[in-house]
Motif scaffolding. Structure first.
Motif, mmCIF file in Angstrom:
data_model
loop_
_atom_site.group_PDB
_atom_site.id
_atom_site.type_symbol
_atom_site.label_atom_id
_atom_site.label_comp_id
_atom_site.label_asym_id
_atom_site.label_seq_id
_atom_site.Cartn_x
_atom_site.Cartn_y
_atom_site.Cartn_z
ATOM 1 N N LYS A 192 0.814 -1.220 0.000
ATOM 2 C CA LYS A 192 0.000 0.000 0.000
ATOM 3 C C LYS A 192 0.850 1.273 0.000
ATOM 4 C CE LYS A 192 -4.050 -2.157 2.128
ATOM 5 N NZ LYS A 192 -4.948 -2.193 3.314
ATOM 6 N N PRO A 193 1.917 1.371 0.828
ATOM 7 C CA PRO A 193 2.746 2.587 0.731
ATOM 8 C C PRO A 193 3.382 2.767 -0.641
ATOM 9 C CG PRO A 193 3.172 1.431 2.786
ATOM 10 C CD PRO A 193 2.324 0.513 1.956
ATOM 11 N N VAL A 194 3.823 1.651 -1.253
ATOM 12 C CA VAL A 194 4.419 1.739 -2.595
ATOM 13 C C VAL A 194 3.379 2.223 -3.597
ATOM 14 C CG1 VAL A 194 5.559 0.429 -4.427
ATOM 15 C CG2 VAL A 194 6.052 -0.091 -2.028
ATOM 16 N N GLU A 195 2.184 1.679 -3.515
ATOM 17 C CA GLU A 195 1.120 2.098 -4.441
ATOM 18 C C GLU A 195 0.731 3.555 -4.210
ATOM 19 O OE1 GLU A 195 -1.873 -0.705 -3.537
ATOM 20 O OE2 GLU A 195 -0.906 -2.378 -4.587
ATOM 21 N N GLY A 196 0.765 3.985 -2.946
ATOM 22 C CA GLY A 196 0.437 5.381 -2.662
ATOM 23 C C GLY A 196 1.452 6.338 -3.261
ATOM 24 N N VAL A 197 2.759 6.003 -3.137
ATOM 25 C CA VAL A 197 3.789 6.863 -3.723
ATOM 26 C C VAL A 197 3.694 6.849 -5.243
ATOM 27 C CG1 VAL A 197 6.277 7.217 -3.947
ATOM 28 C CG2 VAL A 197 5.317 6.520 -1.748
ATOM 29 N N THR A 198 3.439 5.669 -5.817
ATOM 30 C CA THR A 198 3.317 5.566 -7.275
ATOM 31 C C THR A 198 2.120 6.363 -7.783
ATOM 32 O OG1 THR A 198 4.288 3.356 -7.162
ATOM 33 C CG2 THR A 198 3.153 3.935 -9.185
ATOM 34 N N ALA A 199 1.032 6.403 -7.004
ATOM 35 C CA ALA A 199 -0.181 7.120 -7.428
ATOM 36 C C ALA A 199 0.052 8.616 -7.544
ATOM 37 C CB ALA A 199 -1.312 6.848 -6.443
ATOM 38 N N THR A 200 1.069 9.150 -6.889
ATOM 39 C CA THR A 200 1.368 10.581 -7.000
ATOM 40 C C THR A 200 2.121 10.916 -8.278
ATOM 41 O OG1 THR A 200 3.482 10.367 -5.832
ATOM 42 C CG2 THR A 200 1.501 10.728 -4.490
ATOM 43 N N GLY A 201 2.446 9.896 -9.073
ATOM 44 C CA GLY A 201 3.206 10.113 -10.300
ATOM 45 C C GLY A 201 4.700 10.009 -10.117
#
Length: 294
Positions: A192-201
């Motif tokens: 989830k943290p990785v996906e959250g950082v990736t979602a910011t571009g």
């Protein structure tokens, strides 16, 4: 209040007991069959490996007598009665022991750095390309599959006698071993943290830096310290093939039958490894405790 015990009629109880006895016999026969297969496998492997029990027991006394010779000086006195003569080469041995520890330290550091950069590419859950993950996995397997002594021999031939060959051998083997362990740590993180950082571009490297690394750093350090313990022992053996360290003096003493020197060097190595194991164990336990408190 205790519940009453229910007694089944004999007509119902007999089939249940028979089924239980049959199950016990089946498990017993399975255990006997497995034990027989193990015995046969050991016997066949002993024959192929030319293991001779008669020769083993006939020559067992040579081994015990060798251990006895290690505890005696050339004069015949016990080594403990004259520590000065026993450790006549203490200054040289301590210098070589420090060289061995530095070989293990530098080799572990280089291998851990390489494993750190490779593990994210080798982890199935974060690797940017499937083919890259397979390539990194195979590379780590190659590095850890070839024995350290083989690498040390190759580097001795290439660079000559000395600690450089040992450092390179330890570093390559450590890279392969830690690369696998680090990749498995990364594969167990919360995505989830990785996906959250990736979602910011953010770029993949930023996702690894801020999403994956905080979850893995303590385990990375713990595994590196554990590997350092292993490499201290491995670096000692590097000297057997001329790769520097105290192992060179140890193998020379063994070949020339300097029994008291062998026992003195072995005692130094045992003390050094024990101290390092204790210190790194304390550090690892503190890291684990900090991780648990989080």
């Amino acid at each position: 209040m205790a519940s009453p015990v229910v007694h089944l009629p004999d007509a119902q109880l007999r089939p249940l007991l028979a089924a239980y006895d049959a199950s016990v016999r089946a498990r017993r026969w399975n255990s006997i069959l497995i034990a027989a297969c193990v015995v046969v496998a050991v016997a066949l492997s002993s024959v192929s490996a030319e293991v001779d029990p008669v020769k083993f027991f006939a020559n067992l006394g040579n081994f015990t007598s060798y251990l006895g010779r290690l505890l005696h000086l050339d004069s015949g006195a016990l080594v403990f009665t004259d520590p000065v003569e026993w450790y006549w080469g203490l200054a040289r041995w301590l210098r070589l022991l420090a060289e061995t520890l530095l070989m293990a330290y530098v080799g572990t550091a280089l291998g851990a750095i390489g494993a750190f950069f490779l593990c994210f590419l080798a982890a199935a859950n974060v690797s940017p390309r499937p083919w890259l993950r397979v390539l990194m996995r195979r590379f780590c397997e190659l590095c850890r599959t070839v024995p350290e002594l083989v690498f040390a021999l190759l580097f001795v031939i290439a660079f000559g006698l000395g600690p450089m060959a040992g450092v390179l051998a330890v570093a390559i083997h450590t890279l392969g071993a830690l690369g696998k362990l680090f990749a498995e740590v990364v594969e167990n993180i919360d995505m989830k943290p990785v996906e959250g950082v990736t979602a910011t571009g953010a770029h993949w490297t930023a996702a690894m830096r801020y999403g994956a690394l905080p979850q893995t750093m303590s385990n990375f350090v713990s595994y590196t310290l554990l590997r350092f313990e292993v490499n201290v022992r491995g670096a000692t053996v590097m000297g057997f093939v001329g790769a520097g360290g105290i192992g060179m003096d140890l193998v020379e003493a063994i070949r020339k039958f300097y029994y008291s020197d062998v026992s003195a060097i072995l005692l130094l190595i045992v003390i050094a490894v024990s101290v390092i194991d204790t210190l790194t164990g304390v550090v690892r336990h503190r890291l684990i405790g900090l991780e648990d408190r989080r």
